[in-house]
Design a protein around this motif. Structure first.
Motif, PDB file in Angstrom:
ATOM      1  N   ASP A 139       0.831  -1.208   0.000  1.00 54.10           N
ATOM      2  CA  ASP A 139       0.000   0.000   0.000  1.00 54.10           C
ATOM      3  C   ASP A 139       0.864   1.256   0.000  1.00 54.10           C
ATOM      4  N   GLU A 140       1.932   1.237   0.794  1.00 49.61           N
ATOM      5  CA  GLU A 140       2.798   2.410   0.873  1.00 49.61           C
ATOM      6  C   GLU A 140       3.412   2.739  -0.493  1.00 49.61           C
ATOM      7  N   TYR A 141       3.675   1.695  -1.282  1.00 50.60           N
ATOM      8  CA  TYR A 141       4.273   1.891  -2.599  1.00 50.60           C
ATOM      9  C   TYR A 141       3.233   1.994  -3.716  1.00 50.60           C
ATOM     10  N   GLY A 142       1.984   2.222  -3.341  1.00 45.57           N
ATOM     11  CA  GLY A 142       0.969   2.530  -4.333  1.00 45.57           C
ATOM     12  C   GLY A 142       0.324   1.347  -5.012  1.00 45.57           C
ATOM     13  N   GLY A 143       0.543   0.143  -4.487  1.00 50.12           N
ATOM     14  CA  GLY A 143      -0.083  -1.029  -5.086  1.00 50.12           C
ATOM     15  C   GLY A 143       0.297  -1.232  -6.532  1.00 50.12           C
ATOM     16  N   GLY A 144       1.522  -0.860  -6.878  1.00 49.47           N
ATOM     17  CA  GLY A 144       1.993  -1.038  -8.246  1.00 49.47           C
ATOM     18  C   GLY A 144       1.753   0.158  -9.144  1.00 49.47           C
ATOM     19  N   ARG A 145       1.152   1.219  -8.622  1.00 47.81           N
ATOM     20  CA  ARG A 145       0.892   2.429  -9.416  1.00 47.81           C
ATOM     21  C   ARG A 145       1.823   3.538  -8.930  1.00 47.81           C
ATOM     22  N   PRO A 146       2.820   3.909  -9.691  1.00 51.39           N
ATOM     23  CA  PRO A 146       3.816   4.891  -9.234  1.00 51.39           C
ATOM     24  C   PRO A 146       3.201   6.194  -8.736  1.00 51.39           C
ATOM     25  N   GLU A 147       2.149   6.649  -9.409  1.00 54.71           N
ATOM     26  CA  GLU A 147       1.550   7.923  -9.012  1.00 54.71           C
ATOM     27  C   GLU A 147       0.833   7.844  -7.667  1.00 54.71           C
ATOM     28  N   ARG A 148       0.583   6.608  -7.183  1.00 52.99           N
ATOM     29  CA  ARG A 148      -0.086   6.429  -5.889  1.00 52.99           C
ATOM     30  C   ARG A 148       0.906   6.155  -4.755  1.00 52.99           C
ATOM     31  N   MET A 149       2.173   6.050  -5.066  1.00 48.09           N
ATOM     32  CA  MET A 149       3.169   5.877  -4.010  1.00 48.09           C
ATOM     33  C   MET A 149       3.060   7.034  -3.029  1.00 48.09           C
ATOM     34  N   HIS A 150       3.166   6.743  -1.762  1.00 48.72           N
ATOM     35  CA  HIS A 150       3.011   7.792  -0.762  1.00 48.72           C
ATOM     36  C   HIS A 150       4.065   8.882  -0.905  1.00 48.72           C
ATOM     37  N   SER A 151       5.257   8.509  -1.326  1.00 47.96           N
ATOM     38  CA  SER A 151       6.287   9.516  -1.548  1.00 47.96           C
ATOM     39  C   SER A 151       5.882  10.473  -2.666  1.00 47.96           C
ATOM     40  N   GLU A 152       5.214   9.947  -3.693  1.00 53.89           N
ATOM     41  CA  GLU A 152       4.767  10.800  -4.797  1.00 53.89           C
ATOM     42  C   GLU A 152       3.595  11.685  -4.377  1.00 53.89           C
ATOM     43  N   LEU A 153       2.694  11.150  -3.568  1.00 52.63           N
ATOM     44  CA  LEU A 153       1.598  11.971  -3.047  1.00 52.63           C
ATOM     45  C   LEU A 153       2.145  13.115  -2.198  1.00 52.63           C
ATOM     46  N   PHE A 154       3.218  12.837  -1.459  1.00 51.17           N
ATOM     47  CA  PHE A 154       3.796  13.892  -0.634  1.00 51.17           C
ATOM     48  C   PHE A 154       4.450  14.956  -1.499  1.00 51.17           C
ATOM     49  N   ARG A 155       5.016  14.546  -2.612  1.00 50.68           N
ATOM     50  CA  ARG A 155       5.576  15.536  -3.532  1.00 50.68           C
ATOM     51  C   ARG A 155       4.495  16.521  -3.989  1.00 50.68           C
ATOM     52  N   ALA A 156       3.293  16.022  -4.229  1.00 53.23           N
ATOM     53  CA  ALA A 156       2.201  16.908  -4.630  1.00 53.23           C
ATOM     54  C   ALA A 156       1.872  17.893  -3.511  1.00 53.23           C
TER      55      ALA A 156
END
Length: 315
Positions: A139-156
């Motif tokens: 889940d933390e890594y987005g379930g295989g979807r890069p845009e859903r990775m928590h690190s990417e959400l934090f970038r937004a």
């Protein structure tokens, strides 16, 4: 080289240890990758780690435990104590935009590598405990979807606040206690002997995350943040409500049942996570109450990480 006295809030000491650990993550663009396993540097890091462990032991008493079967109950008791200062309440109700930006700068040190420190434990566990950790990390890594990775959400979130979202951008601007929060995760993650502490550390984060993240989202929207900026916090409200049950029971209780000798380490790791968060919150709120920044007032030059300054690059 002088690295301070080894205290949890010592800026020089925590910076030195953080840099040593960072070689195991994204590294630095002007540092040869072979330094990651250079014997001399590992020897120096071992000295720093010994002092860090001593500082943690002075600050955090090992919780009592009535046998490995009591791990889940003990975790619930530890995480139910919310007597410390609440940054999330302040951000929800009182913070101005500049203070919220500072908060995000502090958190960027971990959130731009979110999940990575705890992932070190996967090959060190087995059975149900391993499966539980993999479930959380997926889940933390987005379930295989890069845009859903928590690190990417934090970038937004960072972009929404006009901050530099590149990896390592604010390393030189955060105090030692912020680095200590991340250093504890790396310490526990990079040593197999501390795998129990790492599991407990993760459980404490998951079990105390949902309500604060709801407050963060409330505060950000109060200050004009849009849904894209707040999505990181919204995601944690939902995900961590599930993760806390998986972490407490499926991960920690099963790990204690399978390896009873690790039971007290699990609770110690949780207690370390909670105490470091209390110390960090005390620093931040104490500075804000005095009307001064919670960041380092004379920031050092940005330390360029391997990703450089490309905000579009992957984690």
């Amino acid at each position: 080289m002088h690295v301070g006295d080894g205290g949890l809030g010592d800026d020089d000491f925590q910076s030195a240890l953080f840099v040593c650990y960072e070689l195991h993550y994204q590294g630095f663009e002007d540092v040869d990758d072979r330094w990651e396993w250079h014997p001399w540097l590992l020897g120096a890091r071992a000295v720093l780690e010994e002092r860090f462990e001593e500082a943690l032991a002075r600050a955090v008493a090992r919780p009592s435990l009535d046998g490995p079967k009591g791990v889940r109950r003990a975790l619930n008791e530890l995480t139910a104590d919310d007597a410390g200062p609440s940054v999330s309440t302040f951000l929800a109700r009182h913070a101005d935009r500049g203070q919220f930006r500072e908060f995000v700068v502090h958190r960027s040190i971990y959130h731009l590598k979110e999940a990575d420190p705890h992932t070190w434990a996967i090959p060190r566990l087995r059975g149900a405990a391993k499966a539980a950790l993999v479930e959380i990390q997926a889940d933390e890594y987005g379930g295989g979807r890069p845009e859903r990775m928590h690190s990417e959400l934090f970038r937004a979130t960072m972009r929404g606040l006009g901050l530099d979202d590149s990896y390592g951008a604010y390393l030189g601007q955060v105090p030692g206690i912020t680095l200590a929060v991340s250093n504890a995760m790396s310490l526990f993650g990079l040593h197999r002997r501390l795998r129990g502490a790492l599991a407990g550390h993760l459980a404490a984060l998951e079990m105390t995350s949902s309500l604060p993240n709801r407050r963060y989202a409330t505060g950000l929207r109060r200050l004009g943040g849009d849904d894209d900026a707040a999505r990181f916090y919204d995601e944690h409200v939902q995900a961590d409500a599930v993760h806390e049950q998986i972490a407490a029971h499926d991960l920690c209780a099963n790990l204690a049942a399978g390896e009873p000798a690790l039971a007290r380490d699990i609770l110690y790791g949780a207690a370390c996570a909670l105490e470091l968060e209390r110390l960090w919150a005390g620093h931040v709120l104490g500075r804000w109450e005095r009307g001064v920044t919670s960041l380092v007032e004379a920031p050092a030059a940005k330390v360029p990480a391997r990703e450089g300054c490309d905000a579009a690059s992957k984690r």
